[in-house]
Design a protein around this motif. Structure first.
Motif, short mmCIF file in Angstrom:
data_model
loop_
_atom_site.label_atom_id
_atom_site.label_comp_id
_atom_site.label_asym_id
_atom_site.label_seq_id
_atom_site.Cartn_x
_atom_site.Cartn_y
_atom_site.Cartn_z
N MET A 1 0.81 -1.21 0.00
CA MET A 1 0.00 0.00 0.00
C MET A 1 0.85 1.27 0.00
O MET A 1 0.43 2.30 -0.52
CB MET A 1 -0.93 0.00 1.22
CG MET A 1 -2.08 -0.97 1.13
SD MET A 1 -3.21 -0.61 -0.24
CE MET A 1 -3.92 0.93 0.32
N VAL B 1 -4.02 1.55 6.27
CA VAL B 1 -3.68 1.05 4.93
C VAL B 1 -2.90 -0.26 4.98
O VAL B 1 -2.78 -0.95 3.97
CB VAL B 1 -2.91 2.10 4.10
CG1 VAL B 1 -3.74 3.37 3.94
CG2 VAL B 1 -1.55 2.42 4.72
N ILE C 1 -9.76 -0.66 0.76
CA ILE C 1 -9.04 0.46 1.38
C ILE C 1 -9.01 1.66 0.42
O ILE C 1 -9.31 2.80 0.80
CB ILE C 1 -7.58 0.05 1.74
CG1 ILE C 1 -7.56 -1.05 2.81
CG2 ILE C 1 -6.77 1.27 2.18
CD1 ILE C 1 -7.93 -0.60 4.19
#
Length: 342
Positions: free
Chosen positions: A1, A176, A194
Protein backbone atom coordinates in the motif's frame (compact mmCIF):
# COMPACT_ATOMS: atom_id res chain seq x y z
CA UNK A 1 0.00 0.00 0.00
CA UNK A 2 2.88 2.39 0.62
CA UNK A 3 3.64 2.18 -3.11
CA UNK A 4 0.06 3.09 -4.01
CA UNK A 5 -0.27 6.28 -1.94
CA UNK A 6 2.01 9.33 -2.02
CA UNK A 7 1.97 12.67 -0.23
CA UNK A 8 2.66 16.21 -1.42
CA UNK A 9 3.47 18.32 1.63
CA UNK A 10 3.12 22.09 1.12
CA UNK A 11 4.42 24.70 3.53
CA UNK A 12 6.00 24.23 6.94
CA UNK A 13 2.99 22.59 8.62
CA UNK A 14 2.55 20.25 5.68
CA UNK A 15 6.24 19.42 5.82
CA UNK A 16 6.00 18.44 9.50
CA UNK A 17 3.26 15.90 8.77
CA UNK A 18 5.03 14.77 5.61
CA UNK A 19 8.11 13.84 7.64
CA UNK A 20 6.00 11.52 9.80
CA UNK A 21 4.83 9.69 6.67
CA UNK A 22 8.29 9.55 5.12
CA UNK A 23 9.62 7.91 8.29
CA UNK A 24 7.04 5.17 7.75
CA UNK A 25 8.20 4.52 4.20
CA UNK A 26 5.71 6.56 2.17
CA UNK A 27 6.73 8.63 -0.85
CA UNK A 28 6.68 12.35 0.00
CA UNK A 29 7.46 15.45 -2.05
CA UNK A 30 7.91 18.69 -0.10
CA UNK A 31 6.95 21.98 -1.76
CA UNK A 32 7.55 25.40 -0.30
CA UNK A 33 7.94 29.03 -1.33
CA UNK A 34 10.45 29.40 1.52
CA UNK A 35 13.88 27.88 0.96
CA UNK A 36 14.62 28.35 4.66
CA UNK A 37 11.66 26.14 5.63
CA UNK A 38 12.76 23.46 3.17
CA UNK A 39 16.28 23.56 4.63
CA UNK A 40 14.90 22.49 8.03
CA UNK A 41 13.83 19.15 6.50
CA UNK A 42 17.31 17.68 6.80
CA UNK A 43 16.55 14.05 5.93
CA UNK A 44 13.81 14.64 3.37
CA UNK A 45 14.43 12.84 0.07
CA UNK A 46 12.44 14.99 -2.38
CA UNK A 47 12.24 18.76 -1.91
CA UNK A 48 11.26 21.46 -4.39
CA UNK A 49 11.52 25.22 -3.94
CA UNK A 50 8.73 26.97 -5.85
CA UNK A 51 10.40 29.42 -8.22
CA UNK A 52 10.41 33.06 -7.19
CA UNK A 53 9.28 32.26 -3.66
CA UNK A 54 10.74 33.87 -0.57
CA UNK A 55 7.93 32.76 1.74
CA UNK A 56 4.34 34.01 1.67
CA UNK A 57 3.94 35.44 5.21
CA UNK A 58 0.30 34.23 5.34
CA UNK A 59 -0.64 35.91 2.03
CA UNK A 60 -2.64 33.29 0.15
CA UNK A 61 -2.76 35.25 -3.09
CA UNK A 62 1.03 35.30 -3.27
CA UNK A 63 1.16 31.48 -3.00
CA UNK A 64 -1.43 31.13 -5.77
CA UNK A 65 0.52 33.40 -8.09
CA UNK A 66 3.76 31.53 -7.51
CA UNK A 67 2.10 28.16 -7.99
CA UNK A 68 0.40 29.22 -11.22
CA UNK A 69 3.66 30.56 -12.65
CA UNK A 70 5.59 27.41 -11.75
CA UNK A 71 2.96 24.70 -12.12
CA UNK A 72 4.51 23.00 -15.16
CA UNK A 73 7.78 22.46 -13.31
CA UNK A 74 5.96 21.34 -10.15
CA UNK A 75 3.87 18.86 -12.15
CA UNK A 76 7.01 17.48 -13.80
CA UNK A 77 8.60 17.11 -10.35
CA UNK A 78 5.58 15.14 -9.14
CA UNK A 79 5.66 12.92 -12.22
CA UNK A 80 9.36 12.16 -11.79
CA UNK A 81 9.56 11.74 -8.00
CA UNK A 82 6.23 10.19 -7.01
CA UNK A 83 4.79 7.00 -8.50
CA UNK A 84 1.39 6.23 -6.99
CA UNK A 85 -2.28 5.60 -7.67
CA UNK A 86 -3.47 8.18 -5.16
CA UNK A 87 -2.05 11.42 -3.79
CA UNK A 88 -2.81 13.40 -0.66
CA UNK A 89 -1.89 17.08 -0.51
CA UNK A 90 -0.97 18.09 3.05
CA UNK A 91 -1.21 21.73 4.19
CA UNK A 92 -2.35 24.07 6.92
CA UNK A 93 -5.56 25.93 6.11
CA UNK A 94 -4.43 28.94 8.15
CA UNK A 95 -0.98 29.59 6.69
CA UNK A 96 0.13 31.28 3.49
CA UNK A 97 1.94 28.88 1.17
CA UNK A 98 -0.10 25.76 2.00
CA UNK A 99 -3.44 27.50 2.45
CA UNK A 100 -3.11 29.38 -0.83
CA UNK A 101 -1.53 26.66 -2.96
CA UNK A 102 -3.18 23.55 -1.44
CA UNK A 103 -6.71 23.71 -2.88
CA UNK A 104 -5.41 25.06 -6.19
CA UNK A 105 -2.89 22.22 -6.55
CA UNK A 106 -5.54 19.59 -5.77
CA UNK A 107 -7.79 21.04 -8.45
CA UNK A 108 -4.98 21.22 -11.02
CA UNK A 109 -3.77 17.67 -10.36
CA UNK A 110 -7.34 16.33 -10.47
CA UNK A 111 -7.77 18.04 -13.81
CA UNK A 112 -4.68 16.14 -14.98
CA UNK A 113 -6.51 12.88 -14.20
CA UNK A 114 -4.93 12.10 -10.83
CA UNK A 115 -6.84 10.89 -7.76
CA UNK A 116 -6.13 13.49 -5.09
CA UNK A 117 -7.30 13.90 -1.51
CA UNK A 118 -6.40 16.40 1.20
CA UNK A 119 -4.94 16.46 4.69
CA UNK A 120 -5.46 19.89 6.18
CA UNK A 121 -5.26 21.56 9.57
CA UNK A 122 -7.66 23.92 11.36
CA UNK A 123 -6.18 26.70 13.51
CA UNK A 124 -6.59 26.74 17.28
CA UNK A 125 -8.36 29.60 19.05
CA UNK A 126 -4.97 30.98 20.08
CA UNK A 127 -3.87 31.41 16.46
CA UNK A 128 -4.02 34.84 14.83
CA UNK A 129 -7.02 36.47 13.20
CA UNK A 130 -5.21 36.23 9.87
CA UNK A 131 -4.89 32.45 10.31
CA UNK A 132 -8.65 32.21 10.89
CA UNK A 133 -9.41 34.35 7.83
CA UNK A 134 -7.09 32.22 5.69
CA UNK A 135 -8.64 29.02 7.00
CA UNK A 136 -12.18 30.05 6.17
CA UNK A 137 -11.21 31.23 2.69
CA UNK A 138 -9.27 28.00 2.15
CA UNK A 139 -12.30 25.86 3.03
CA UNK A 140 -14.47 27.93 0.72
CA UNK A 141 -12.23 26.73 -2.10
CA UNK A 142 -11.64 23.22 -0.80
CA UNK A 143 -15.31 22.29 -0.39
CA UNK A 144 -16.03 23.40 -3.96
CA UNK A 145 -13.66 20.85 -5.57
CA UNK A 146 -16.09 18.24 -6.90
CA UNK A 147 -13.53 15.62 -7.95
CA UNK A 148 -11.50 15.60 -4.72
CA UNK A 149 -11.04 12.33 -2.81
CA UNK A 150 -11.23 12.10 1.01
CA UNK A 151 -10.33 15.12 3.12
CA UNK A 152 -8.81 14.54 6.57
CA UNK A 153 -9.20 17.61 8.83
CA UNK A 154 -6.84 17.73 11.82
CA UNK A 155 -7.96 20.17 14.50
CA UNK A 156 -5.21 22.04 16.34
CA UNK A 157 -7.75 22.86 19.06
CA UNK A 158 -7.66 19.21 20.20
CA UNK A 159 -4.00 18.75 21.16
CA UNK A 160 -0.53 20.09 20.35
CA UNK A 161 0.53 20.07 16.71
CA UNK A 162 3.37 17.57 16.79
CA UNK A 163 1.37 15.04 18.79
CA UNK A 164 -1.54 15.32 16.32
CA UNK A 165 0.85 14.79 13.41
CA UNK A 166 2.24 11.57 14.88
CA UNK A 167 -1.18 10.21 15.85
CA UNK A 168 -2.63 10.85 12.41
CA UNK A 169 0.33 9.38 10.49
CA UNK A 170 0.37 6.30 12.72
CA UNK A 171 -3.40 5.75 12.40
CA UNK A 172 -3.34 6.20 8.62
CA UNK A 173 -0.41 3.79 8.28
CA UNK A 174 -2.15 1.15 10.42
CA UNK A 175 -5.31 1.52 8.35
CA UNK A 176 -3.68 1.05 4.93
CA UNK A 177 -1.67 -1.90 6.33
CA UNK A 178 -4.82 -3.86 7.21
CA UNK A 179 -4.75 -6.14 4.10
CA UNK A 180 -1.20 -7.24 4.94
CA UNK A 181 -1.65 -7.78 8.68
CA UNK A 182 -5.19 -9.03 9.27
CA UNK A 183 -6.60 -12.24 7.80
CA UNK A 184 -9.63 -14.18 8.95
CA UNK A 185 -12.12 -16.74 7.71
CA UNK A 186 -14.82 -14.46 9.09
CA UNK A 187 -13.96 -11.72 6.60
CA UNK A 188 -11.10 -9.63 5.25
CA UNK A 189 -10.51 -6.08 4.08
CA UNK A 190 -8.64 -6.06 0.79
CA UNK A 191 -6.57 -3.40 -0.92
CA UNK A 192 -9.39 -2.39 -3.28
CA UNK A 193 -11.68 -1.68 -0.32
CA UNK A 194 -9.04 0.46 1.38
CA UNK A 195 -8.56 2.48 -1.81
CA UNK A 196 -12.30 2.81 -2.37
CA UNK A 197 -12.72 4.19 1.14
CA UNK A 198 -9.97 6.77 0.63
CA UNK A 199 -11.32 7.81 -2.78
CA UNK A 200 -14.65 8.83 -1.28
CA UNK A 201 -15.55 12.49 -1.59
CA UNK A 202 -16.16 14.27 1.70
CA UNK A 203 -14.49 14.21 5.09
CA UNK A 204 -12.74 11.11 6.46
CA UNK A 205 -11.42 10.14 9.86
CA UNK A 206 -9.08 7.31 10.72
CA UNK A 207 -8.61 6.06 14.28
CA UNK A 208 -6.25 3.34 15.52
CA UNK A 209 -5.88 2.05 19.09
CA UNK A 210 -3.53 -0.91 19.72
CA UNK A 211 -5.24 -1.87 23.00
CA UNK A 212 -8.78 -0.59 23.26
CA UNK A 213 -11.00 -3.07 25.14
CA UNK A 214 -14.64 -2.17 25.64
CA UNK A 215 -14.20 1.60 25.34
CA UNK A 216 -13.59 1.51 21.58
CA UNK A 217 -16.54 3.87 20.94
CA UNK A 218 -14.77 6.60 22.92
CA UNK A 219 -12.06 6.61 20.26
CA UNK A 220 -14.63 7.73 17.70
CA UNK A 221 -15.27 10.85 19.80
CA UNK A 222 -11.84 11.47 21.32
CA UNK A 223 -9.46 11.92 18.37
CA UNK A 224 -7.40 14.57 16.55
CA UNK A 225 -10.06 15.43 13.95
CA UNK A 226 -12.59 18.26 13.75
CA UNK A 227 -15.99 17.14 15.11
CA UNK A 228 -18.88 16.39 12.76
CA UNK A 229 -22.49 17.03 13.67
CA UNK A 230 -24.39 15.33 10.84
CA UNK A 231 -24.73 11.55 10.78
CA UNK A 232 -23.83 11.23 7.11
CA UNK A 233 -21.34 8.52 6.15
CA UNK A 234 -20.65 6.46 3.03
CA UNK A 235 -18.15 3.78 4.16
CA UNK A 236 -17.01 2.26 7.42
CA UNK A 237 -13.87 0.10 7.23
CA UNK A 238 -12.73 -1.41 10.51
CA UNK A 239 -10.67 -3.96 12.37
CA UNK A 240 -12.85 -4.84 15.35
CA UNK A 241 -11.59 -6.20 18.68
CA UNK A 242 -13.51 -9.03 20.31
CA UNK A 243 -15.57 -6.70 22.49
CA UNK A 244 -16.66 -4.48 19.56
CA UNK A 245 -19.89 -4.58 17.61
CA UNK A 246 -20.33 -2.93 14.22
CA UNK A 247 -23.95 -2.02 15.02
CA UNK A 248 -22.71 0.17 17.89
CA UNK A 249 -20.34 1.99 15.54
CA UNK A 250 -23.21 2.53 13.08
CA UNK A 251 -25.31 4.01 15.91
CA UNK A 252 -22.46 6.39 16.69
CA UNK A 253 -21.55 7.63 13.19
CA UNK A 254 -24.59 6.85 11.02
CA UNK A 255 -25.71 4.21 8.52
CA UNK A 256 -23.18 3.75 5.69
CA UNK A 257 -23.70 2.61 2.12
CA UNK A 258 -21.27 -0.24 2.74
CA UNK A 259 -19.19 -1.79 5.54
CA UNK A 260 -15.78 -3.45 5.29
CA UNK A 261 -14.67 -5.29 8.41
CA UNK A 262 -12.33 -7.93 9.76
CA UNK A 263 -11.81 -9.19 13.33
CA UNK A 264 -8.82 -8.38 15.50
CA UNK A 265 -7.89 -9.37 19.05
CA UNK A 266 -7.57 -6.14 21.02
CA UNK A 267 -6.66 -3.69 18.25
CA UNK A 268 -9.25 -1.21 16.96
CA UNK A 269 -8.68 0.43 13.56
CA UNK A 270 -11.53 2.33 11.95
CA UNK A 271 -11.88 4.66 8.97
CA UNK A 272 -15.16 6.42 8.31
CA UNK A 273 -15.43 8.20 4.96
CA UNK A 274 -17.97 10.35 3.16
CA UNK A 275 -18.71 12.45 6.24
CA UNK A 276 -20.00 16.02 6.01
CA UNK A 277 -17.68 18.97 6.61
CA UNK A 278 -17.55 20.23 10.23
CA UNK A 279 -20.12 23.02 9.85
CA UNK A 280 -20.16 24.15 13.49
CA UNK A 281 -16.35 24.32 13.68
CA UNK A 282 -16.16 26.34 10.45
CA UNK A 283 -18.97 28.61 11.66
CA UNK A 284 -16.92 29.15 14.81
CA UNK A 285 -13.96 30.30 12.72
CA UNK A 286 -16.21 32.69 10.79
CA UNK A 287 -17.73 34.07 14.01
CA UNK A 288 -14.27 34.56 15.53
CA UNK A 289 -13.31 36.70 12.53
CA UNK A 290 -16.57 38.69 12.65
CA UNK A 291 -16.24 39.29 16.38
CA UNK A 292 -12.74 40.77 16.05
CA UNK A 293 -13.10 42.48 12.66
CA UNK A 294 -14.22 45.92 13.89
CA UNK A 295 -11.47 46.17 16.51
CA UNK A 296 -8.77 45.20 14.00
CA UNK A 297 -10.08 47.64 11.37
CA UNK A 298 -10.13 50.39 14.02
CA UNK A 299 -6.54 49.59 15.00
CA UNK A 300 -5.38 49.55 11.39
CA UNK A 301 -7.13 52.83 10.70
CA UNK A 302 -5.85 54.61 13.82
CA UNK A 303 -2.29 53.43 13.23
CA UNK A 304 -2.19 55.40 9.96
CA UNK A 305 -3.73 58.58 11.37
CA UNK A 306 -1.53 61.08 13.22
CA UNK A 307 -1.30 64.87 13.34
CA UNK A 308 2.07 66.04 12.05
CA UNK A 309 3.44 69.54 11.37
CA UNK A 310 5.39 70.23 8.21
CA UNK A 311 7.67 73.11 9.30
CA UNK A 312 10.18 71.24 11.46
CA UNK A 313 13.13 71.13 9.02
CA UNK A 314 14.44 74.73 9.26
CA UNK A 315 17.91 73.56 8.13
CA UNK A 316 16.66 72.56 4.67
CA UNK A 317 14.94 75.95 4.35
CA UNK A 318 18.20 77.73 5.20
CA UNK A 319 20.21 75.64 2.76
CA UNK A 320 17.69 76.25 -0.03
CA UNK A 321 18.16 80.00 0.36
CA UNK A 322 21.93 79.59 0.36
CA UNK A 323 21.95 77.34 -2.70
CA UNK A 324 19.89 79.80 -4.79
CA UNK A 325 22.79 82.23 -5.05
CA UNK A 326 25.23 79.60 -6.40
CA UNK A 327 22.72 77.44 -8.28
CA UNK A 328 23.95 78.32 -11.77
CA UNK A 329 27.49 77.20 -11.00
CA UNK A 330 26.52 73.69 -9.77
CA UNK A 331 26.51 70.67 -12.10
CA UNK A 332 23.02 69.53 -13.21
CA UNK A 333 23.74 65.91 -14.05
CA UNK A 334 26.36 63.17 -13.85
CA UNK A 335 27.60 64.29 -17.27
CA UNK A 336 27.96 67.84 -15.99
CA UNK A 337 29.77 66.54 -12.91
CA UNK A 338 32.19 64.59 -15.10
CA UNK A 339 32.81 67.68 -17.26
CA UNK A 340 33.79 69.52 -14.15
CA UNK A 341 36.61 67.04 -13.56
CA UNK A 342 37.68 66.71 -17.19
Amino acid sequence: MRNKIAFIAIGQAGGNIGREFEKKGFQVLYLNTSKEDLDTLKEAKHKYHIKGGEGCNKVRKKAKMLLSEDFESIFEEIQQKLHAEMYFVIFSSGGGTGSGAGPMLIDLLSDEGKTVGAVTILPSKSDSLKAHINSYECFNELTAIEQMASCFIIDNEVTDKMTSNRIFADSFDRFVSIPEKFHSELGNIDTAEIMETLRTRGVAKVIARPQVGENYLDALKDNVFAPNEERAVKYIAAVLPEAAKMEDIVKEVGTPVDIFQTPGKSEFICCVAGLSYPQARLDGIYNFVEKNKDDVLKNLSSSSKIQMKSDVNFIDDFEKDTVKSTDDSKPKSKRDLMKKYL
